[in-house]
Design a protein around this motif. Structure first.
Motif, mmCIF file in Angstrom:
data_model
loop_
_atom_site.group_PDB
_atom_site.id
_atom_site.type_symbol
_atom_site.label_atom_id
_atom_site.label_comp_id
_atom_site.label_asym_id
_atom_site.label_seq_id
_atom_site.Cartn_x
_atom_site.Cartn_y
_atom_site.Cartn_z
ATOM 1 N N VAL A 90 -83.338 56.094 -4.339
ATOM 2 C CA VAL A 90 -83.430 57.358 -5.067
ATOM 3 C C VAL A 90 -84.900 57.580 -5.384
ATOM 4 C CG1 VAL A 90 -82.748 58.621 -7.140
ATOM 5 C CG2 VAL A 90 -81.133 57.049 -6.049
ATOM 6 N N GLU A 91 -85.433 58.700 -4.866
ATOM 7 C CA GLU A 91 -86.863 58.945 -5.057
ATOM 8 C C GLU A 91 -87.201 60.389 -5.404
ATOM 9 O OE1 GLU A 91 -88.796 57.755 -1.474
ATOM 10 O OE2 GLU A 91 -87.323 58.721 -0.212
ATOM 11 N N GLU A 109 -83.878 51.312 -5.921
ATOM 12 C CA GLU A 109 -82.731 51.046 -5.062
ATOM 13 C C GLU A 109 -81.462 51.011 -5.896
ATOM 14 O OE1 GLU A 109 -83.279 47.518 -2.760
ATOM 15 O OE2 GLU A 109 -85.005 48.338 -1.692
ATOM 16 N N ILE A 110 -80.441 51.702 -5.419
ATOM 17 C CA ILE A 110 -79.147 51.742 -6.093
ATOM 18 C C ILE A 110 -78.104 51.178 -5.135
ATOM 19 C CG2 ILE A 110 -77.386 53.228 -7.118
ATOM 20 C CD1 ILE A 110 -79.969 53.282 -8.696
ATOM 21 N N GLU A 111 -77.366 50.187 -5.600
ATOM 22 C CA GLU A 111 -76.284 49.621 -4.791
ATOM 23 C C GLU A 111 -75.034 50.463 -4.998
ATOM 24 O OE1 GLU A 111 -76.511 47.134 -2.633
ATOM 25 O OE2 GLU A 111 -78.618 46.780 -3.118
ATOM 26 N N GLY A 112 -74.442 50.904 -3.911
ATOM 27 C CA GLY A 112 -73.223 51.704 -3.990
ATOM 28 C C GLY A 112 -72.183 51.217 -3.006
ATOM 29 N N ARG A 113 -71.073 51.898 -2.967
ATOM 30 C CA ARG A 113 -69.989 51.528 -2.048
ATOM 31 C C ARG A 113 -70.415 51.590 -0.590
ATOM 32 N NH1 ARG A 113 -65.660 55.610 -4.370
ATOM 33 N NH2 ARG A 113 -67.556 56.783 -4.234
ATOM 34 N N LYS A 114 -71.339 52.482 -0.298
ATOM 35 C CA LYS A 114 -71.788 52.650 1.089
ATOM 36 C C LYS A 114 -73.079 51.898 1.377
ATOM 37 C CE LYS A 114 -69.663 57.191 1.459
ATOM 38 N NZ LYS A 114 -69.871 58.622 1.718
ATOM 39 N N GLY A 115 -73.454 50.996 0.493
ATOM 40 C CA GLY A 115 -74.664 50.218 0.687
ATOM 41 C C GLY A 115 -75.776 50.630 -0.260
#
Length: 105
Positions: free
Chosen positions: A49-50, A39-45
């Protein structure tokens, strides 16, 4: 490419074959044990990534032939035949069989 007389068309054909080979391997699950979802936290939530970022197994030589060369006019390298610029990471756990059992690895 110049040194070995490799043409733009040959580069495009190789790029397509590479993408198609990736697609076949993905369908067969070849990468299932090589890539772990994260799981990657970004600006859009949160984003999971798999898989690799750049696969295009549906591409064709015709599509690639329409791309401009990237390093020089009438060159052989395009965005499709060059390596993608991306971040990557890898890890390994080295442990004895005893430690694996003890820690549930």
């Amino acid at each position: 490419a110049e040194k070995y007389a490799i043409t733009r068309e040959e580069c495009d054909e190789f790029a397509v074959r590479s993408q198609q080979t990736w697609g076949e391997a993905e369908k067969k699950g070849v990468f299932d044990y090589e890539i772990s979802p994260i799981e990657i936290e970004g600006r859009k939530g949160t984003k999971i990534v798999e898989m690799d970022e750049h696969p295009r197994p549906e591409t064709t030589v015709d599509k690639l032939s329409k791309l401009k060369s990237v390093f020089k006019n009438d060159g052989t390298v395009t965005a499709a035949s060059a390596s993608g610029i991306c971040d990557g990471a890898g890890s390994i756990i080295l442990a004895s069989e005893e430690a694996v059992k003890e820690h549930g690895l």
